[in-house]
Design a protein around this motif. Structure first.
Motif, mmCIF file in Angstrom:
data_model
loop_
_atom_site.group_PDB
_atom_site.id
_atom_site.type_symbol
_atom_site.label_atom_id
_atom_site.label_comp_id
_atom_site.label_asym_id
_atom_site.label_seq_id
_atom_site.Cartn_x
_atom_site.Cartn_y
_atom_site.Cartn_z
ATOM 1 N N ILE A 22 0.761 -1.071 0.112
ATOM 2 C CA ILE A 22 0.212 -0.100 -0.001
ATOM 3 C C ILE A 22 1.068 1.285 0.242
ATOM 4 C CG2 ILE A 22 -1.588 -1.195 1.082
ATOM 5 C CD1 ILE A 22 -1.008 0.279 3.571
ATOM 6 N N PRO A 55 0.928 4.794 1.714
ATOM 7 C CA PRO A 55 0.180 5.445 2.599
ATOM 8 C C PRO A 55 -0.076 7.153 2.177
ATOM 9 C CG PRO A 55 2.397 5.015 3.311
ATOM 10 C CD PRO A 55 2.237 4.256 2.136
ATOM 11 N N LEU A 76 -3.415 4.394 -0.883
ATOM 12 C CA LEU A 76 -4.396 4.112 0.264
ATOM 13 C C LEU A 76 -5.607 5.003 0.476
ATOM 14 C CD1 LEU A 76 -4.976 2.145 2.584
ATOM 15 C CD2 LEU A 76 -3.657 3.421 4.224
ATOM 16 N N ASP A 77 -5.497 6.298 0.328
ATOM 17 C CA ASP A 77 -6.417 7.606 0.416
ATOM 18 C C ASP A 77 -7.167 7.645 -0.780
ATOM 19 O OD1 ASP A 77 -5.867 7.191 3.198
ATOM 20 O OD2 ASP A 77 -4.342 9.106 2.925
ATOM 21 N N SER A 82 -10.454 3.416 -2.503
ATOM 22 C CA SER A 82 -9.289 2.520 -2.412
ATOM 23 C C SER A 82 -9.394 1.539 -1.316
ATOM 24 C CB SER A 82 -7.942 3.196 -2.393
ATOM 25 O OG SER A 82 -6.893 2.130 -2.724
ATOM 26 N N GLN A 83 -9.710 2.316 -0.025
ATOM 27 C CA GLN A 83 -9.664 1.180 1.082
ATOM 28 C C GLN A 83 -10.526 -0.007 1.107
ATOM 29 O OE1 GLN A 83 -8.488 2.554 4.982
ATOM 30 N NE2 GLN A 83 -7.871 4.480 4.350
ATOM 31 N N LEU A 116 -9.507 -2.428 -1.143
ATOM 32 C CA LEU A 116 -8.622 -3.279 -0.561
ATOM 33 C C LEU A 116 -9.182 -4.319 0.285
ATOM 34 C CD1 LEU A 116 -5.943 -0.524 -0.093
ATOM 35 C CD2 LEU A 116 -5.372 -3.022 -1.125
ATOM 36 N N THR A 138 4.482 -1.829 3.060
ATOM 37 C CA THR A 138 4.742 -0.331 2.747
ATOM 38 C C THR A 138 6.019 0.171 2.856
ATOM 39 O OG1 THR A 138 3.692 1.770 3.146
ATOM 40 C CG2 THR A 138 4.462 0.706 5.004
ATOM 41 N N LYS A 197 0.287 4.299 9.294
ATOM 42 C CA LYS A 197 -0.870 4.054 8.343
ATOM 43 C C LYS A 197 -1.070 2.746 8.033
ATOM 44 C CE LYS A 197 -2.652 7.120 5.794
ATOM 45 N NZ LYS A 197 -2.723 8.344 4.716
ATOM 46 N N ALA A 198 -0.056 1.924 7.835
ATOM 47 C CA ALA A 198 -0.226 0.532 7.468
ATOM 48 C C ALA A 198 -0.600 -0.247 8.436
ATOM 49 C CB ALA A 198 1.399 0.055 6.887
ATOM 50 N N PHE A 256 -4.181 0.422 9.043
ATOM 51 C CA PHE A 256 -4.798 -0.184 7.927
ATOM 52 C C PHE A 256 -5.067 -1.947 8.066
ATOM 53 C CE2 PHE A 256 -4.710 -3.055 3.890
ATOM 54 C CZ PHE A 256 -5.833 -2.742 3.427
#
Length: 449
Positions: A168, A170, A193-194, A198-199, A202, A217, A235-236, A239
């Motif tokens: 991903i 971030p 990711l943003d 997308s999220q 995923l 990441t 952020k990973a 997630f």
């Protein structure tokens, strides 16, 4: 001014002292005495200090909490010489590869498939099949690659042993070197990711593919701050937590946090260190260390850069427009990054007499040029250095990664020899050939003759 070293801080164009310099001088003197450097033949060589590498790898292992399950992989792109990879394997590292060539080099160095991670934004079907057959870990770069992996796994008669994850992006931003920043809004790497939707897409990918159990990441390396790297990793982790919560099961069991520790190219000091990196992770991503996730790292430059140097003879000197210029045998072919992006990749230059001893004369402003046939082939411009003369030796410091190990074949210059170095308790220097110097016959064969 220290009497035992002359190495220029690129930011100040001054002379700095170093505790490491006497060891480099010892190695260089021994290389001259053993004719690994010779003005009538061996004009250029690279050196990797294996004693120092062992200490550095030890500091990497000790920086991470013992309670965490961590596989530290070395990014093969940083130095893909098989004996170097073998040395790192013996020190307890795994290997991160980004091409079929690097995968072959890792296997030749003795890494077991479960110690290897395959990252690349352009994996072919054949490469994926090979990795999945071996049981090498695979980080998918995009949704199309995920579909390919699914097709390959569906066609198999038995499950693959590979750990499979998704890379991903971030999107936390870039550092001071754009080419080294891999978590910008429009980076070529990973799934953004943003980006809108997308999220959700995923999470659906993980739900539909129970074999997806890793998140990967990598924020960037040189020029990227530790805080920015840690924010991207945070952020990973968030997630991964979100995927497990959404699916109601612990499907994501590991996080590959990449590498990226910047290297200080202005002195022999190691700053920041791996402990600084882990401290930033504790601050921004404490959940990484709660025991819920296995961890993989992918350090390259930070493991080898400072423990290698390049040595080359000065062939000629002259003055042009009032500027002293030393023409040496180390240029773009072993220092492409510095030659083509000197502001981003300045190197310290050591100055030695023909015996390998440091020169201590009064500094003079001069350019240090390479042998390539274009005007920009300069490894240092306007530096204050002891006066260089024909037969002297220059050293390009902090070049254990991405320099002599990955030569640029401009002007068909032969690849230089590379040596591993150890110093015993008596102070005797022992060399190991890591890559022999390329002969002209080998060069011709490489070019179709």
């Amino acid at each position: 001014m220290s009497p035992d070293v002359h190495a220029v801080d690129p930011g100040r164009c001054g002379v700095i002292s170093s505790q490491v310099a006497p060891r480099r001088e010892l190695i260089l003197r021994a290389a001259v005495q053993q004719r690994l450097l010779d003005p009538d033949g061996a004009l250029l060589a690279g050196f990797v200090d294996f004693d120092a590498v062992a200490t550095r790898v030890g500091s990497l292992h000790s920086a991470f909490p013992s309670s965490s399950q961590v596989l530290h992989t070395f990014a093969a792109k940083a130095n893909c010489l098989v004996p170097v990879l073998s040395e790192l394997r013996a020190l307890g590292m795994g290997c991160e590869v980004a091409s079929p060539g690097e995968l072959a080099q890792a296997l030749a160095a003795g890494f077991a498939p479960e110690q290897i991670v395959f990252d690349s934004p352009a994996k072919t079907r054949a490469e994926l099949r090979h990795a999945l057959d071996l049981g090498v870990a695979v980080n998918a770069d995009n949704f199309q690659e995920l579909d390919r992996i699914g097709e390959i796994l569906k066609a198999r008669s038995t499950p693959s042993a590979s750990r499979i994850g998704i890379r991903i992006n971030p999107q936390v931003g870039g550092g001071s070197i754009a080419a080294m920043s891999t978590a910008t809004a429009t980076s070529k790497f990973g799934i953004a990711l943003d980006d809108q939707g997308s999220q959700e897409r995923l999470v659906r990918a993980y739900r539909e593919r129970p074999y997806l159990n890793w998140v990967h990441t990598h924020v960037g390396s040189q020029g990227v701050s530790l805080d920015l790297i840690a924010q991207g990793i945070a952020k990973a982790v968030a997630f991964a937590d979100g995927v497990n919560a959404e699916l109601g099961r612990r499907q994501v069991t590991g996080i590959d946090i990449g590498g990226g520790l910047p290297v200080n190219f202005t002195s022999d000091e190691t700053a920041p260190g791996f402990d600084d990196y882990v401290a930033a992770l504790h601050e921004h991503a404490p959940a990484l260390f709660t025991g819920g996730y296995d961890i993989v790292t992918e350090f390259g430059r930070a493991v080898l850069a400072k423990d290698g140097f390049t040595a080359a003879y000065v062939e000629y000197t002259k003055t042009s427009g009032g500027r002293r210029i030393a023409i040496t045998h180390a240029g773009a072919q072993v220092a492409a990054r510095t030659v083509f992006m000197p502001d981003s990749w300045p190197l310290r230059i050591g100055v030695h007499d023909p015996s390998g001893a440091h020169k201590n004369s009064e500094p003079v402003v001069q350019d240090v040029a390479g042998p390539c046939c274009f005007a920009g082939d300069l490894v240092a411009t306007g530096r204050e250095l002891p006066l260089l003369e024909p037969g002297d030796i220059v050293t390009l410091l902090d070049t254990g990664a991405y320099y002599f190990s990955t030569p640029f074949h401009y002007n068909s210059l032969p690849e230089p020899a590379v040596y591993g170095v150890r110093v015993d308790a008596s102070g005797d220097v022992h060399f190991q050939v890591l890559r022999p110097a390329q002969t002209i016959d080998q060069l011709l064969a490489r070019h179709g003759h």
